[in-house]
Design a protein around this motif. Structure first.
Motif, short mmCIF file in Angstrom:
data_model
loop_
_atom_site.label_atom_id
_atom_site.label_comp_id
_atom_site.label_asym_id
_atom_site.label_seq_id
_atom_site.Cartn_x
_atom_site.Cartn_y
_atom_site.Cartn_z
N GLN A 313 0.84 -1.19 0.00
CA GLN A 313 0.00 0.00 0.00
C GLN A 313 0.88 1.25 0.00
O GLN A 313 1.87 1.32 0.71
CB GLN A 313 -0.90 0.01 1.24
CG GLN A 313 -2.07 -0.93 1.12
CD GLN A 313 -3.07 -0.49 0.07
OE1 GLN A 313 -3.15 0.68 -0.26
NE2 GLN A 313 -3.80 -1.44 -0.47
N ILE A 544 -15.16 6.72 6.95
CA ILE A 544 -14.07 5.85 7.38
C ILE A 544 -14.69 4.56 7.85
O ILE A 544 -15.43 4.54 8.83
CB ILE A 544 -13.22 6.50 8.48
CG1 ILE A 544 -12.48 7.71 7.89
CG2 ILE A 544 -12.21 5.51 9.05
CD1 ILE A 544 -11.93 8.65 8.88
N THR A 601 -11.25 16.13 1.59
CA THR A 601 -10.77 14.84 2.02
C THR A 601 -10.22 14.07 0.81
O THR A 601 -10.67 14.24 -0.31
CB THR A 601 -11.89 14.03 2.72
OG1 THR A 601 -11.35 12.79 3.16
CG2 THR A 601 -13.07 13.77 1.82
N THR A 603 -7.72 10.23 -0.19
CA THR A 603 -7.09 9.03 0.35
C THR A 603 -5.82 8.71 -0.43
O THR A 603 -5.71 9.01 -1.62
CB THR A 603 -8.02 7.80 0.27
OG1 THR A 603 -8.37 7.59 -1.10
CG2 THR A 603 -9.28 7.99 1.08
N ASN A 606 -4.21 3.18 2.09
CA ASN A 606 -5.27 2.91 3.07
C ASN A 606 -5.56 4.10 3.97
O ASN A 606 -6.36 3.99 4.87
CB ASN A 606 -4.86 1.73 3.97
CG ASN A 606 -4.98 0.41 3.23
OD1 ASN A 606 -5.72 0.29 2.27
ND2 ASN A 606 -4.21 -0.57 3.67
N ASP A 607 -4.87 5.19 3.75
CA ASP A 607 -5.00 6.32 4.67
C ASP A 607 -5.98 7.37 4.16
O ASP A 607 -6.02 7.68 2.98
CB ASP A 607 -3.63 6.99 4.88
CG ASP A 607 -2.69 6.09 5.68
OD1 ASP A 607 -3.18 5.42 6.61
OD2 ASP A 607 -1.49 6.06 5.37
N THR A 608 -6.74 7.93 5.11
CA THR A 608 -7.66 9.02 4.80
C THR A 608 -7.07 10.32 5.32
O THR A 608 -6.62 10.39 6.46
CB THR A 608 -9.03 8.77 5.45
OG1 THR A 608 -9.54 7.54 4.94
CG2 THR A 608 -10.00 9.90 5.15
N ARG A 628 -4.17 13.49 9.03
CA ARG A 628 -4.38 12.09 8.67
C ARG A 628 -5.21 11.40 9.74
O ARG A 628 -5.03 11.63 10.93
CB ARG A 628 -3.04 11.36 8.52
CG ARG A 628 -3.23 9.91 8.04
CD ARG A 628 -1.91 9.23 7.75
NE ARG A 628 -1.11 9.19 8.94
CZ ARG A 628 0.23 9.18 8.93
NH1 ARG A 628 0.89 9.21 7.80
NH2 ARG A 628 0.89 9.14 10.06
N TRP A 629 -6.12 10.55 9.30
CA TRP A 629 -6.93 9.76 10.22
C TRP A 629 -6.03 8.72 10.88
O TRP A 629 -5.36 7.94 10.19
CB TRP A 629 -8.05 9.08 9.45
CG TRP A 629 -8.81 8.09 10.29
CD1 TRP A 629 -8.73 6.73 10.24
CD2 TRP A 629 -9.74 8.39 11.33
NE1 TRP A 629 -9.56 6.17 11.17
CE2 TRP A 629 -10.19 7.16 11.86
CE3 TRP A 629 -10.24 9.59 11.87
CZ2 TRP A 629 -11.11 7.09 12.90
CZ3 TRP A 629 -11.17 9.51 12.90
CH2 TRP A 629 -11.59 8.28 13.40
N THR A 659 -1.68 10.70 -7.07
CA THR A 659 -2.66 11.63 -6.50
C THR A 659 -2.10 13.05 -6.53
O THR A 659 -0.93 13.27 -6.21
CB THR A 659 -3.01 11.23 -5.06
OG1 THR A 659 -3.51 9.90 -5.08
CG2 THR A 659 -4.05 12.15 -4.45
#
Ligand SMILES: [Ca+2]
Ligand SMILES: [Ca+2]
Ligand SMILES: [Ca+2]
Ligand SMILES: [Ca+2]
Length: 679
Positions: A313, A544, A601, A603, A606-608, A628-629, A659
């Motif tokens: 990831q 999430i 927001t 991603t 796997n990160d939001t 970051r979440w 991105t």
């Protein structure tokens, strides 16, 4: 009021529309990102056949491992910080440190202020950043170089277990405001850090001391196997497998490098030669050959980056300036969209409030990896672009603020002409200082909500819901909803239910007032819940897992609650979480923002992430910030975009697996595309 742009409070409008050229260029030292894992002992002891004074490489019979021991003569073991932070001088704001050590048995009382490592200036005894052991505790020393340089602060973790003469691995993780500690992949403990973010820890002319704090009494008396500095705050999450390790401490059989009595082994044992069994899950090794961290999971050595799935990831590392977008007039909003068989486009809502006349807003097309100008569309105080598709036809709607609050404005829907490959006017809609168009679809029917901001001096006016009529093929009004200086509509769904939330900005007295959530029932929106906001300009939906969050951008604190007009742009922007049982949004987290107009927001892997725009960005402290979440830690600031321009809008898009983020600068004619660098 003749000047339609002068709305009370003046600052609120300034926030969005004032056209002031931003001085470019920042003279900050460069912060360190893009780091590979760094084997700190290896930097202090580069050659195993020429060990520095006081350093011994020993073979530990019990753990079958080679490790370093240090005698009093090693009190000066160190290397310049510039050896590891080569392209930058500011210590990473976010990092992890992994330590594998063995302390003398029953040493809880005898180990007193022994440093594992310390970052210290060449000429003083100050510890800018350090990790030490004392009386059954792991102590993290840190400093805040932005506000209180020279003042050492500490976070203390009680971990008497590790002073037992056995091998242990712990990971210390540092984010902006939180330090976490995880020993042997067991439960993580957290403490708050008392420092600003960023803390600007300059490392120029500093040394990294290994196993000492520059003095005899600070000498580390245990064995050190691994001491690794890792980028990112979550090495323990990566290093520790999800299954609970059955043997959390390093045990016999973990490493089986062959002993060489009297002579140190030539190289670190390869991870592939080490035993990894089901019983040793959670054990971590540093693979020097690939500079990567590997962990034993279910009998297999895995690179820590492989843990979250078969495919590695991606992780966000830092944001890189990618393209400058020079606009003819400042930009208030940007919309990124795709047209089938044509590619990626971007529309800028351009307006120079000094020139109160029609002005072009520009559409760009992504060509050869960059945005290039494609088409100009005439707008009047363009505030927002919204893209949507109906029956495979592509539309763009612009919310025009217009020339005067006393007059209605004409907002325009454009349709893509396949033949001419251009947008052409499709429908005009009468609006009142329109701020936002929100498109949504309910059961195959298409809708547009417009946020009407004000009519003359009246702030409480109707915003309107339009529905696409299949017969006439135009949008027709179906409902009005009273709003108060409305700035934004945001649509979202919960299961099969449709919601709209409005951002009400100002009631004429105060910006602290209620915004409202509505839900769709039998062909219309019905009031569901009010939420107090402070100059709200945007609602952002964050999902999430199965949780739904709403983040409000609170832009401006004006009114009796702030009659002294202090720090009007510094407001808590709150994130609300939907409580499904109570069918209510509840306060979840407050984040202090500074002239925020937009939350966005996005991603990566796997990160939001959440990014807060900072429309003023008039000082070093008020840049856009990326959060970051991080689960129990909620949203944690991880990047401070001091190099970015002031902006009222952020959007993200992905092209060829990369991105990007793009911003709209309402203060000058320079907007930016940033590229997300991953590792
Ligand atoms: Ca936008
Ligand atoms: Ca919206
Ligand atoms: Ca937003
Ligand atoms: Ca946005």
């Amino acid at each position: 009021m003749t000047d339609s742009w002068t709305m009370v409070p003046v600052g609120f409008i300034v926030l969005v529309l004032l056209c002031v050229l931003q001085a470019e260029g920042q003279s900050f030292p460069k912060a360190c990102t893009a780091l590979r894992p760094i084997y700190l002992i290896g930097n202090a002891v580069p050659d195993r056949y020429q060990l520095p004074r006081g350093v011994n490489l020993i073979y530990d019979d019990e753990g079958y491992v080679h490790a370093f021991s240090f005698s009093k003569q090693a009190q000066t073991l160190r290397f310049p910080a510039s050896n590891i932070l080569t392209r930058c001088s500011i210590f990473p704001e976010e990092f992890s440190i992994l330590v594998t050590l063995k302390l003398p048995p029953n040493s809880v009382e005898s180990i007193d202020n022994e440093y594992i490592f310390a970052l210290m200036p060449e000429q003083s005894l100050e510890v800018k950043l350090g990790l030490r052991l004392s009386k059954g505790r792991i102590i993290f020393d840190y400093t805040d170089y932005k506000t209180t340089p020279g003042t050492k602060r500490t976070s203390v973790f009680k971990v008497a277990d590790i002073f037992d003469g056995k091998w242990h691995t712990f990971v210390l993780t540092v984010t902006a405001k939180i330090v976490g500690l995880r020993v042997d992949c067991k439960e993580q403990k957290y403490q708050k850090l008392r420092r600003s973010f960023p803390a600007w820890l300059n490392t120029t002319n500093n040394n990294v001391h290994i196993a000492n704090g520059k003095t005899l009494t600070n000498q580390f008396s245990g064995l050190l196997k691994q001491l690794i500095l890792l980028p990112g705050s979550d090495a323990s999450r990566l290093a520790c497998p999800s299954l609970t390790p059955s043997l959390p401490t390093i045990s016999r059989g973990w490493e089986n490098d062959t002993p060489h009595p009297g002579k140190p082994s030539e190289v670190e044992p390869k991870y592939s030669d080490l035993t990894c069994s089901w019983a040793s899950s959670g054990k971590v090794v540093f693979d020097i050959a690939t500079s990567s961290l590997r962990t034993c999971v279910g009998g297999i050595w895995q690179s820590v980056t492989d843990l979250q799935g078969e495919k590695r990831q991606k992780r966000l590392d830092y944001l890189e300036q990618y393209q400058n977008i020079i606009t003819t007039t400042p930009a208030i909003d940007v919309e990124v969209f795709r047209i089938q068989e044509e590619g990626l486009f971007m529309a800028m809502a351009n307006y120079d409030s000094q020139v109160m006349s029609k002005q072009p807003s520009t559409i760009y097309k992504w060509t050869d990896g960059k945005f290039s100008q494609y088409q100009n569309l005439t707008t009047l105080g363009a505030q927002n672009w919204e893209h949507f598709v109906i029956d495979r036809k592509f539309f763009l709607a612009v919310a025009n603020y217009g020339i005067s609050r006393d007059k209605s404005s004409t907002s325009v829907i454009y349709k893509w002409s396949k033949r001419r490959k251009k947008f052409r006017v499709y429908q005009e809609i009468v609006t009142y200082t329109a701020r936002d168009f929100e498109y949504f679809k309910i059961e195959d029917e298409h809708y547009l909500a417009v946020a009407n901001h004000a009519k003359g001096t009246k702030l409480r006016i109707d915003s309107v819901i339009y529905k696409y009529d299949r017969k006439s093929r135009y949008f027709e009004q179906i409902q009005t909803i009273p709003t108060t200086a409305a700035y934004d509509w945001t649509h979202f769904t919960v299961g099969a239910y449709h919601f709209l939330v409005v951002a009400n900005a100002f009631d004429g007295v105060s910006t602290r007032m209620d915004s409202a959530v509505y839900f769709w029932q039998k062909g219309q929106f019905i009031f569901a819940q009010s939420i107090e906001t402070t100059g709200a300009t945007d609602w952002e939906v964050i999902r999430i897992g199965s949780d739904l969050f709403l983040a409000v951008a609170n832009a401006y604190n004006y009114g009796p609650q702030n009659h002294r007009k202090l720090n009007e742009y510094t407001v808590n922007s709150t994130i609300y979480k939907l409580n499904l049982q109570l069918k209510q949004f509840e306060k979840f987290q407050n984040i202090e923002t500074n002239s925020i107009v937009d939350w966005e927001t996005f991603t990566v892997g796997n990160d939001t992430f959440l990014i807060a725009s900072n429309a003023q960005h008039d000082s070093d402290t008020s840049a856009s910030v990326v959060y970051r979440w991080q689960g129990v830690e909620k949203f944690v600031p991880v990047h401070h975009l001091t190099d970015s321009v002031p902006c009222t809008d952020w959007e993200s898009f992905t092209e060829k697996d990369v991105t990007y983020l793009i911003n709209a600068n309402a203060k000058s004619t320079l907007s930016q595309v940033l590229k997300v660098k991953t590792w």
